[in-house]
Design an enzyme around this catalytic site. Structure first.
Site, mmCIF file in Angstrom:
data_model
loop_
_atom_site.group_PDB
_atom_site.id
_atom_site.type_symbol
_atom_site.label_atom_id
_atom_site.label_comp_id
_atom_site.label_asym_id
_atom_site.label_seq_id
_atom_site.Cartn_x
_atom_site.Cartn_y
_atom_site.Cartn_z
ATOM 1 N N ASP A 121 33.922 41.033 25.217
ATOM 2 C CA ASP A 121 33.776 40.471 26.554
ATOM 3 C C ASP A 121 33.528 38.967 26.481
ATOM 4 O OD1 ASP A 121 33.566 40.536 29.345
ATOM 5 O OD2 ASP A 121 31.386 40.848 29.281
ATOM 6 N N ALA A 132 30.094 42.552 38.750
ATOM 7 C CA ALA A 132 29.905 43.622 39.735
ATOM 8 C C ALA A 132 28.456 44.058 39.871
ATOM 9 C CB ALA A 132 30.769 44.831 39.375
ATOM 10 N N THR A 146 24.128 42.964 34.166
ATOM 11 C CA THR A 146 22.785 42.637 34.639
ATOM 12 C C THR A 146 22.071 43.847 35.226
ATOM 13 O OG1 THR A 146 23.493 40.369 35.100
ATOM 14 C CG2 THR A 146 21.450 41.109 36.142
#
Length: 287
Positions: free
Chosen positions: A82, A210, A233
């Site tokens: 990522d 998201a 998160t």
């Protein structure tokens, strides 16, 4: 069972109108929590790690753990790089066995972005590795990278088709109003922009940032063509808060096999909820 490419997972999701959740991991406990939840709900899952994650522990260690879990439970699992920006770093990790990468050159201008992404695509496709890239830039903080609100740019639908055609990427991360981290106010997603992007390209679309986005907005984005949803998160807070609460109740605790379990239980509930939101429950395909 070997690691799988996200190309096949996302193609199925796109055809059947759901999204594959991509959860960011940080250590063994977060990895185990995500995979246990996915197994229980029979959901495909993408395990994502930033460059910082693979500084915490070598990519070879995480790859071995994912492969072992995949074999143990007969689950095809994708380990995804990522927000990686260094092509040579990506190439070395592909050598370890990773089969899904995101080259993030969104901070560069359009032509430079195309050039760098194309370089990674050429190498990755030769090794049956899927490539995700981003057009536009999300505000917020991801790993050690910070993008201010002023520097954030939404994806230009007019450029999307050209970008996909010239790079040959397998999935496109779009900037439609989400951000990395938490939000100061409820985000406003530009669904009209998403609709135009969807009409201009036929590869799976990816929604970054998201976490903290209301469920109904994520579901609407999926209905409009998003096939991969990134979550990071939203996993950190329940995990850390549960451990803090555990130590308040057990101030003399010293055994990580006990206090880590509290964090894992709290995080697992969030993972299951995100799977429901993505509509990926009972969509796991075992070849």
């Amino acid at each position: 069972m070997k690691l799988v490419s996200t190309k096949y997972l996302l193609a199925h999701a796109q055809r059947h109108g759901y999204a594959v959740p991509a959860f960011n991991i940080h250590n063994l406990e977060t990895l185990q929590t995500i995979l246990d939840a996915a197994r229980e709900l029979c959901s495909p899952v993408i395990i994502a790690g930033t460059p910082g994650t693979f500084k915490h522990a070598p990519i070879s260690v995480f790859a071995a753990m994912v492969e072992e879990y995949s074999a143990l439970h007969n689950m095809p699992i994708a380990l995804h790089l990522d927000h990686h920006e260094d092509p040579h770093d990506i190439f070395s990790k592909i050598g370890v066995g990773v089969r899904s990468v995101m080259i993030d050159a969104s901070h560069l201008d359009f032509e430079q972005n195309i050039h760098m992404v194309s370089k990674v695509v050429q190498f990755a496709h030769a090794h049956d590795v899927s490539v995700e890239a981003e057009l536009g830039a999300l505000a917020g903080i991801e790993d050690e990278k910070s993008v201010s609100d002023l520097d954030a740019m939404l994806t230009d639908p007019a450029q999307a088709a050209e970008f996909v055609e010239k790079t040959g990427i397998d999935s496109l991360a779009v900037a439609i109003g989400t951000a990395h981290g938490t939000y100061k106010a409820t985000p406003k997603l530009d669904f009209e922009r998403l609709q135009k992007i969807r009409a201009s390209v036929d590869i799976p679309l990816v929604l970054h940032g998201a976490s903290d986005v209301p469920d109904e907005l994520v579901k609407e984005a999926i209905k409009m063509g998003v096939a991969k949803v990134n979550i990071a998160t939203d996993l950190k807070y329940p995990f850390s808060h549960a451990i803090k609460e555990y130590f308040v109740e057990h101030p003399d605790a010293t055994d990580p096999r006990h206090y880590m379990v509290a964090g894992m239980k709290a995080m697992k509930e969030v993972v299951k909820h995100k799977i429901h939101v993505c509509g990926s429950e009972n969509k796991l395909i075992i070849k």
